[in-house]
Design an enzyme around this catalytic site. Structure first.
Site, PDB file in Angstrom:
ATOM      1  N   ASN A   1       0.834  -1.202   0.000  1.00 61.27           N
ATOM      2  CA  ASN A   1       0.000   0.000   0.000  1.00 61.27           C
ATOM      3  C   ASN A   1       0.864   1.246   0.000  1.00 61.27           C
ATOM      4  OD1 ASN A   1      -2.676  -1.096   0.073  1.00 61.27           O
ATOM      5  ND2 ASN A   1      -2.270  -1.765   2.167  1.00 61.27           N
TER       6      ASN A   1
ATOM      7  N   ASP B   1       9.681  -7.270   2.109  1.00 60.22           N
ATOM      8  CA  ASP B   1       9.768  -6.826   3.488  1.00 60.22           C
ATOM      9  C   ASP B   1      11.194  -6.371   3.716  1.00 60.22           C
ATOM     10  OD1 ASP B   1       8.235  -6.352   5.793  1.00 60.22           O
ATOM     11  OD2 ASP B   1       9.228  -7.993   6.835  1.00 60.22           O
TER      12      ASP B   1
ATOM     13  N   GLY C   1      11.212   6.738   5.505  1.00 60.99           N
ATOM     14  CA  GLY C   1      11.730   5.870   6.559  1.00 60.99           C
ATOM     15  C   GLY C   1      12.989   6.416   7.210  1.00 60.99           C
ATOM     16  N   TYR C   2      14.006   5.577   7.303  1.00 55.06           N
ATOM     17  CA  TYR C   2      15.247   5.936   7.985  1.00 55.06           C
ATOM     18  C   TYR C   2      16.268   6.586   7.042  1.00 55.06           C
ATOM     19  CZ  TYR C   2      13.396   2.718  11.543  1.00 55.06           C
ATOM     20  OH  TYR C   2      12.612   2.097  12.484  1.00 55.06           O
ATOM     21  N   ASP C   3      15.845   6.945   5.832  1.00 56.32           N
ATOM     22  CA  ASP C   3      16.780   7.495   4.836  1.00 56.32           C
ATOM     23  C   ASP C   3      17.653   8.651   5.364  1.00 56.32           C
ATOM     24  OD1 ASP C   3      16.291   5.717   2.813  1.00 56.32           O
ATOM     25  OD2 ASP C   3      14.893   6.990   1.715  1.00 56.32           O
TER      26      ASP C   3
ATOM     27  N   ARG D   1      16.518  -2.536  -1.824  1.00 55.99           N
ATOM     28  CA  ARG D   1      15.361  -2.885  -2.659  1.00 55.99           C
ATOM     29  C   ARG D   1      15.743  -2.907  -4.131  1.00 55.99           C
ATOM     30  NH1 ARG D   1      12.131  -0.808   0.325  1.00 55.99           N
ATOM     31  NH2 ARG D   1      12.591   1.300  -0.326  1.00 55.99           N
TER      32      ARG D   1
HETATM   33  P1  IMP Z   1       8.812  -2.378   4.530  1.00 56.14           P
HETATM   34  O1  IMP Z   1       8.819  -3.774   4.991  1.00 56.14           O
HETATM   35  O2  IMP Z   1       9.414  -2.227   3.187  1.00 56.14           O
HETATM   36  O3  IMP Z   1       7.466  -1.715   4.649  1.00 56.14           O
HETATM   37  O4  IMP Z   1       9.781  -1.561   5.462  1.00 56.14           O
HETATM   38  C1  IMP Z   1       9.621  -1.515   6.857  1.00 56.14           C
HETATM   39  C2  IMP Z   1      10.164  -0.215   7.370  1.00 56.14           C
HETATM   40  O5  IMP Z   1      11.571  -0.142   7.081  1.00 56.14           O
HETATM   41  C3  IMP Z   1       9.562   1.035   6.722  1.00 56.14           C
HETATM   42  O6  IMP Z   1       8.412   1.450   7.406  1.00 56.14           O
HETATM   43  C4  IMP Z   1      10.673   2.030   6.848  1.00 56.14           C
HETATM   44  O7  IMP Z   1      10.671   2.607   8.128  1.00 56.14           O
HETATM   45  C5  IMP Z   1      11.915   1.161   6.714  1.00 56.14           C
HETATM   46  N1  IMP Z   1      12.403   1.173   5.318  1.00 56.14           N
HETATM   47  C6  IMP Z   1      12.126   0.284   4.329  1.00 56.14           C
HETATM   48  N2  IMP Z   1      12.752   0.615   3.193  1.00 56.14           N
HETATM   49  C7  IMP Z   1      13.428   1.744   3.458  1.00 56.14           C
HETATM   50  C8  IMP Z   1      14.262   2.593   2.667  1.00 56.14           C
HETATM   51  O8  IMP Z   1      14.514   2.392   1.476  1.00 56.14           O
HETATM   52  N3  IMP Z   1      14.781   3.653   3.306  1.00 56.14           N
HETATM   53  C9  IMP Z   1      14.546   3.943   4.617  1.00 56.14           C
HETATM   54  N4  IMP Z   1      13.764   3.199   5.379  1.00 56.14           N
HETATM   55  C10 IMP Z   1      13.201   2.102   4.817  1.00 56.14           C
END
Ligand code: IMP
Length: 194
Positions: free
Chosen positions: A8, A69, A150-152, A178
């Site tokens: 989402n 994930d 996110g943590y970028d 990713r």
């Molecule tokens: P998700 O499983 O991809 O939804 O990632 C879980 C969490 O990791 C996100 O809510 C972000 O806080 C962090 N995260 C995932 N991908 C990135 C990224 O490319 N940069 C920074 N934080 C990330």
């Protein structure tokens, strides 16, 4: 080939379209297939969560799909926040709350080594395959930059002297967790299906 990306997160759809850039692969969103709502991700590994999400949509719609994930794994915190990265500072937290918590936990810690790790689960015709992408780097002492999510702002990838949040999307995708996992997914699709 149509492939549903089980997420989402509009940022991610944007990133993946930018990475894939292949006319033979059309990425559909959950909205495109008429799904709205939450999908459980209550496993304690990235692999488990990616697989759980992809299987949920495959079993419901019988469409080829993939889910990812991601976790930020900080060495000095024994791999935390890891699989709990999204809600590290609590259920109702936002990106800033999470970053503040990490910065506070690392306040007096010299070892800043960290990595982002992504796992993608792809399901095609009922068969599942996993792909992994890792980017190594370090945690900064303060936020820097406003791009990304996110943590970028507090993560600096090895070999660079700016944070992920100071990079353009293209630059980030070339080296990101990713980006790497997605490139493996694309190579596999091209070799096996296109
Ligand atoms: P998700 O499983 O991809 O939804 O990632 C879980 C969490 O990791 C996100 O809510 C972000 O806080 C962090 N995260 C995932 N991908 C990135 C990224 O490319 N940069 C920074 N934080 C990330």
């Amino acid at each position: 080939m149509d492939l549903v990306f089980v997420t989402n997160n509009a940022h991610k759809i944007n990133e993946i379209n930018n990475i894939i850039n292949n006319k033979k692969i059309k990425i559909l969103s959950l909205k495109d297939i008429g799904f709205s709502g939450d999908i459980a991700e209550d496993c304690d590994t990235l692999e488990g969560n990616a697989s759980q999400k992809a299987n949920f949509i495959y079993n419901k719609y019988h469409c080829n799909c993939f889910a990812d994930d991601t976790g930020l794994e900080i060495e000095a915190l024994n791999g935390r926040p890891g699989v709990y990265s999204a809600r590290y500072a609590g259920e109702a937290c936002d990106f800033d709350d999470n970053m503040n918590k990490v910065l506070e936990e690392l306040k007096n810690i010299e070892n800043r080594k960290a990595r982002f790790r992504t796992v993608i689960s792809l399901i095609i015709d009922g068969k599942e395959k996993l792909f992994e992408g890792i980017v190594n780097g370090k945690m900064l002492r303060e936020k820097s930059g406003i791009k990304g999510f996110g943590y970028d702002p507090i993560f600096q990838p090895d070999g660079h002297n700016i944070s992920f949040a100071q990079m353009d999307l293209n630059e980030k995708n070339k080296i990101s967790h990713r980006g790497i996992a997605t490139q493996k997914l694309i190579d596999y699709l091209i070799n096996s299906y296109l």
